[in-house]
Design a protein around this motif. Structure first.
Motif, PDB file in Angstrom:
ATOM      1  N   SER A 161      34.011  42.908  40.817  1.00 36.61           N
ATOM      2  CA  SER A 161      35.000  42.490  39.819  1.00 36.61           C
ATOM      3  C   SER A 161      36.405  42.541  40.421  1.00 36.61           C
ATOM      4  O   SER A 161      37.258  41.706  40.104  1.00 36.61           O
ATOM      5  N   ILE A 162      36.654  43.509  41.302  1.00 35.85           N
ATOM      6  CA  ILE A 162      37.947  43.586  41.979  1.00 35.85           C
ATOM      7  C   ILE A 162      38.128  42.390  42.904  1.00 35.85           C
ATOM      8  O   ILE A 162      39.199  41.783  42.976  1.00 35.85           O
ATOM      9  N   PHE A 163      37.063  42.038  43.624  1.00 42.44           N
ATOM     10  CA  PHE A 163      37.150  40.882  44.520  1.00 42.44           C
ATOM     11  C   PHE A 163      37.436  39.609  43.723  1.00 42.44           C
ATOM     12  O   PHE A 163      38.326  38.826  44.079  1.00 42.44           O
ATOM     13  N   ASP A 164      36.683  39.403  42.658  1.00 38.46           N
ATOM     14  CA  ASP A 164      36.845  38.178  41.878  1.00 38.46           C
ATOM     15  C   ASP A 164      38.231  38.085  41.242  1.00 38.46           C
ATOM     16  O   ASP A 164      38.842  37.019  41.215  1.00 38.46           O
ATOM     17  N   GLN A 165      38.704  39.206  40.698  1.00 40.91           N
ATOM     18  CA  GLN A 165      39.954  39.189  39.934  1.00 40.91           C
ATOM     19  C   GLN A 165      41.200  39.171  40.809  1.00 40.91           C
ATOM     20  O   GLN A 165      42.225  38.615  40.413  1.00 40.91           O
ATOM     21  N   THR A 166      41.111  39.783  41.990  1.00 42.60           N
ATOM     22  CA  THR A 166      42.336  39.897  42.788  1.00 42.60           C
ATOM     23  C   THR A 166      42.178  39.459  44.235  1.00 42.60           C
ATOM     24  O   THR A 166      42.837  38.534  44.690  1.00 42.60           O
TER      25      THR A 166
ATOM     26  N   GLN B 175      45.030  50.359  43.592  1.00 42.16           N
ATOM     27  CA  GLN B 175      45.638  49.540  44.637  1.00 42.16           C
ATOM     28  C   GLN B 175      45.308  48.058  44.512  1.00 42.16           C
ATOM     29  O   GLN B 175      46.107  47.208  44.937  1.00 42.16           O
ATOM     30  N   TYR B 176      44.133  47.740  43.949  1.00 40.19           N
ATOM     31  CA  TYR B 176      43.686  46.348  43.970  1.00 40.19           C
ATOM     32  C   TYR B 176      43.368  45.779  42.587  1.00 40.19           C
ATOM     33  O   TYR B 176      42.902  44.653  42.482  1.00 40.19           O
ATOM     34  N   GLY B 177      43.630  46.539  41.539  1.00 38.10           N
ATOM     35  CA  GLY B 177      43.279  46.065  40.198  1.00 38.10           C
ATOM     36  C   GLY B 177      44.204  44.996  39.659  1.00 38.10           C
ATOM     37  O   GLY B 177      43.817  44.205  38.799  1.00 38.10           O
ATOM     38  N   ASP B 178      45.435  44.953  40.152  1.00 33.18           N
ATOM     39  CA  ASP B 178      46.413  43.957  39.711  1.00 33.18           C
ATOM     40  C   ASP B 178      46.832  43.128  40.921  1.00 33.18           C
ATOM     41  O   ASP B 178      47.023  43.645  42.020  1.00 33.18           O
TER      42      ASP B 178
END
Length: 889
Positions: free
Chosen positions: A229-234, A630-633
């Motif tokens: 989900s982190i990869f897809d979103q950011t 670090q990677y959520g936004d």
């Protein structure tokens, strides 16, 4: 919580200082809004009585914190003790919700600040352009460009169980954050603004009513999907955006009209679904599935981008004539994928560039769906070659902006993520390997463990054939104690596949974790590079070698001070060893999110590394709550990647290396004193008879194991009689929960006092980045420590001697940190951070008092049912305190 209960109005007049002005009014407004809405939700849900109890406890803990009156904290304890079990749970959830909302408001404000900074002119501090400018000044244009071309920042995502929030809670928080962003651009008093406020209230109500605790422990594949989900979103979009910003700066006015020059410096690794050290749920089949999930995500992303760009590439052949090479590529597509080429050709008969890219998109789709499809791409390199032909044709026809625009973004994505997205890095304990090799060479029936070890090698071979060697070739050996532990990796590979020639391509990576192993590292490496298998890999890779350093276990082994110096010394010696052996070294830092596990600002840590140990390459683990922080936004992720890349460049700047080398030499005797004294002090505590069971009594260490944080067990064995079987994560987590944070500072006070020379300490703080980083991290740790609450946790045990030892060292450390920094108060030089800690601490205190109530009940004889209200309250407070302190393990 009503508006009057918010941080901005919660502090008494006598405590107000100039740090208040450092908090932006927009942030205060957001917190006020969200706190007010939460208060409304509490009133609607639990009535005036619930809101009254929350407010009363809030007032008491704030008064106790600001005035340091024991009477106030005792009144707060009495109130907590009088709550019914149901009320105690509701109050705990209310404070936890408040922290979630405050955290998202702070993140939202951080994004707001980054946007403003991005809009400003001039070089941004800690940016890649700023780092390049400094390197150019020191090395000249040519060498600076060479350093940039070789740059690598390589985070490795891990599934260590440090994310205390449920995914449902994280999703709710993200929805609220999105609404807050919409509210920024909406006009007050309009229908849109009113609708956003209504939706905010709805989402906060959902957050309040959502149980913060997971009911089941996540599986390794659940953890894989969470990371995806982190990869897809950011990450998929952010990484090429970072490259683009760098490219625009490098090319200036020619950006877009000239071929891109920014290198694809980001690489992603993953232990999620591959790290089997102590996790019996990570099997060979899980690793295979995890790699498949990752590949599905990247191929779907590449297909989507190729289709989108292809549809927009409506350049007529007359105005943009294709090159002979592109025509040849189109002919090859007609041969390899005739049906697909014909279908696309009917839509773009006179637009060959468009047609070629849409066929490329179709081939990517085939690769995703069925890898042995005749039209599937054999490898990411084949796809990249086709894209290069397309780019060259566009440039030859003068369509530079089409060649260097969105199409270049796709090229960067392929270069960065390949067909595998993130390399699956297998990790296993050296002892497991030794036992498996003993069984495999002894003959007879193999145990299930050994069968599984051998199956892992077969899985790696499959992944390499399916996705390429780069998808899984690194094999990390935990607790490497000799070169034999490295040879075992290769021996098992040959046994698993029938011969050394059939074995998968492997780079066995030693992981030095304990104090003894760090000290023996170069001796082990000397023996390791004599192994024929290692020599073959050095020859094949251009003498590239990776070495991993463990921060967690070294700190648990000898304490934070000695571990810091031991790691610096080991890196320095390994860097020298690599240079003497003509090896291109990459040090892999096994850092955690918490201060006791190598945490703290990572970019500052990079700049504090010894000379020669970075050389433009920095690889580091990112885990748990750190991944999302670090990677959520997207904005924060872009800033983090750029900061880390910039620090990686600057670490090897002559001025930085010379400063670190000179300081390490100048303060060598001081280090010797601090190392010896801190280690003695640490051992005085952890090696005391009965320490381990006492530790389990005075912290929620045992109960943390009941939290469904991750798939990995919290400890290696069932006993708490020895710290050796306890993993570093719950070791840190438990001390943090008890408001003691011992793993971040214990032993430093004695070490600084033993040096005794205040001027010398202040000089070291001013001139040596390693020392300054250590002191600053300890300062943050102490800021989140509370002596009054710590004393209450320590009183849960029956060892006054150990409790006194802890509190005495806490006081001594606080005293000498202030002496070393020359400041009168902790965090005095960081007013924004200081104020944030001050505003949060009373609210964390409320949860700590609720947790103490639960612990006191649980510690009574016969209270062992994990489903009883006291255990449930305890787990709720663990979740809330983690949110309030913003770090777990």
């Amino acid at each position: 919580m009503t508006n009057s209960s918010l941080p901005g109005s919660a502090v008494s007049d006598s405590s107000r200082d100039d740090t208040r002005d450092a908090v932006d009014s927009a942030l205060r407004s957001d917190v006020s809004l969200l706190g007010g809405l939460l208060g409304q939700v509490l009133h609607e849900s639990g009535g005036e009585d619930l809101l009254h109890d929350v407010e009363k406890l809030r007032e008491l803990v704030i008064d106790a914190y600001e005035s340091e009156r024991n009477a106030s904290i005792e009144d707060a304890e009495k109130l907590v003790a009088a709550f019914t079990p149901e009320r105690a749970e509701q109050v705990a959830r209310a404070f936890t919700c408040y922290f979630h909302l405050t955290n998202l408001a702070e993140e939202h404000h951080r994004v707001r600040v980054l946007r403003n900074r991005e809009a400003a002119s001039g070089l941004v501090k800690d940016s890649i352009p700023a780092a390049l400018a400094k390197l150019t000044d020191e090395l000249g244009t040519e060498q600076a460009a060479s350093r940039l071309a070789d740059l690598r920042f390589h985070p490795v995502l891990t599934a260590h169980p440090t994310e205390a929030r449920r995914r449902a809670v994280s999703s709710g928080i993200r929805r609220i954050s999105d609404l807050l962003g919409e509210r920024d651009v909406a006009t007050d008093g309009t229908v849109t603004g009113a609708d956003i406020d209504r939706r905010l209230l709805e989402e906060i109500d959902v957050l309040w009513r959502t149980s913060p605790l997971r009911t089941t422990r996540p599986t390794p594949l659940d953890e894989v999907r969470t990371a995806m989900s982190i990869f897809d979103q950011t990450l998929f979009e952010v990484v090429p955006r970072v490259y683009r910003l760098l490219d625009d700066w490098l090319l200036g006015d020619e950006a877009g009209s000239k071929a891109s020059v920014a290198p694809a410096f980001f690489r992603l690794g993953s232990w999620i679904g591959a790290d089997r050290d102590g996790n019996p749920f990570v099997t060979a089949e899980v690793t295979k599935e995890a790699a498949g999930i990752a590949s599905e995500h990247i191929l779907r992303g590449l297909e989507r981008v190729a289709t989108r760009v292809g549809r927009s590439l409506t350049l007529g052949d007359a105005d943009t004539p294709p090159t002979a090479e592109l025509v040849a590529l189109a002919d090859e597509q007609n041969r390899v994928a005739p049906h697909l080429a014909a279908q696309v050709g009917t839509r773009a008969p006179l637009e060959l560039h468009r047609r070629v890219l849409l066929v490329i998109a179709g081939r990517i789709a085939a690769t995703r769906k069925q890898h042995d499809d005749p039209i599937a791409y054999p490898s990411a390199a084949d796809l990249l070659a086709d894209l290069r032909v397309l780019q060259d044709s566009l440039r030859a026809a003068g369509a530079h902006r089409s060649a260097n625009g969105e199409l270049q973004g796709l090229v960067w994505q392929v270069q960065t993520f390949g067909f595998h997205l993130a390399e699956m890095e297998v990790r296993q304990h050296s002892q497991v390997h030794r036992e498996a090799l003993r069984e495999a060479t002894a003959g007879g029936e193999l145990s299930p463990m050994t069968e599984e070890v051998l199956e892992v090698y077969r899985t790696i071979a499959y992944l390499q054939k399916r996705y390429g060697v780069q998808s899984s070739s690194r094999y990390i050996v935990s607790f490497t104690q000799s070169s034999a532990d490295i040879k075992t990796v290769y021996d098992l590979g040959a046994i698993a596949l029938g011969s050394a020639e059939a074995a998968p391509v492997l780079d066995a990576i030693p992981l030095f974790e304990t104090f003894a192993d760090l000290n023996a590292s170069t001796t082990i490496l000397d023996e390791m590079i004599q192994l024929p298998e290692v020599q073959a890999r050095l020859a094949a890779t251009g003498r590239k070698l990776e070495v991993m350093l463990g921060y967690s276990d070294s700190s648990k082994d000898v304490g934070p001070v000695s571990a810091t110096f031991a790691l610096f010394d080991a890196q320095s010696r390994i860097a020298t060893w690599a240079r003497e052996n003509d090896i291109e070294l990459t040090l892999f830092h096994g850092r955690g999110g918490a201060l006791g596990r190598g945490g703290g600002p990572a970019n500052e840590a990079v700049l504090a590394q010894p000379p020669g140990s970075v050389n433009g390459r920095f690889k580091v683990t990112e885990q748990g709550e750190v991944i999302f922080a670090q990677y959520g936004d997207k904005m924060i992720a872009a800033r983090h990647i750029e900061q880390m890349a910039a620090a990686t460049l600057l670490a090897s700047a002559p001025s930085n290396e010379e400063n670190n080398a000179a300081a390490a030499t100048r303060f060598a005797s001081m280090v010797t004193t601090m190392d010896e004294v801190s280690r003695v002090r640490f051992f005085e505590l952890v090696k005391a008879p009965g320490f381990a069971p006492w530790f389990a009594q005075v912290t929620p260490m045992e109960e943390i194991g009941l939290l469904a944080l991750g798939s990995r067990p919290a400890r290696r064995g069932l006993s708490v009689e020895s710290l050796e079987d306890l993993r570093a994560i719950p070791w840190v987590f438990a001390w943090t929960q008890a408001r003691i944070n011992l793993t971040g500072w214990f032993g430093l006070g004695s070490a600084l006092a033993a040096v005794g020379d205040v001027d010398e300490l202040r000089t070291a703080y001013a001139e040596w980045p390693l020392f300054a980083s250590m002191i600053d991290n300890v300062e943050m740790s102490l800021a989140k420590t509370d002596g009054r609450l710590a004393a209450r946790y320590l009183a849960l045990g029956d060892r006054d001697d150990l409790a006194t030892l802890v509190t005495a060292e806490m006081d001594l450390t606080r005293e000498w940190v202030q002496k070393a920094t020359g400041r009168d108060e902790i965090l005095e030089s960081r007013p924004v951070l200081r104020r944030a800690v001050r505003l949060r601490s009373p609210y964390v205190d409320a949860l700590s008092l609720l947790q103490l109530r639960a612990l006191r009940a649980i510690r009574q004889p016969g209270q062992s049912d994990p489903s009883d209200p006291d255990h449930q309250l305890l787990l709720l407070t663990v979740n809330g305190i983690a949110a309030g302190l913003q770090n777990t393990g």
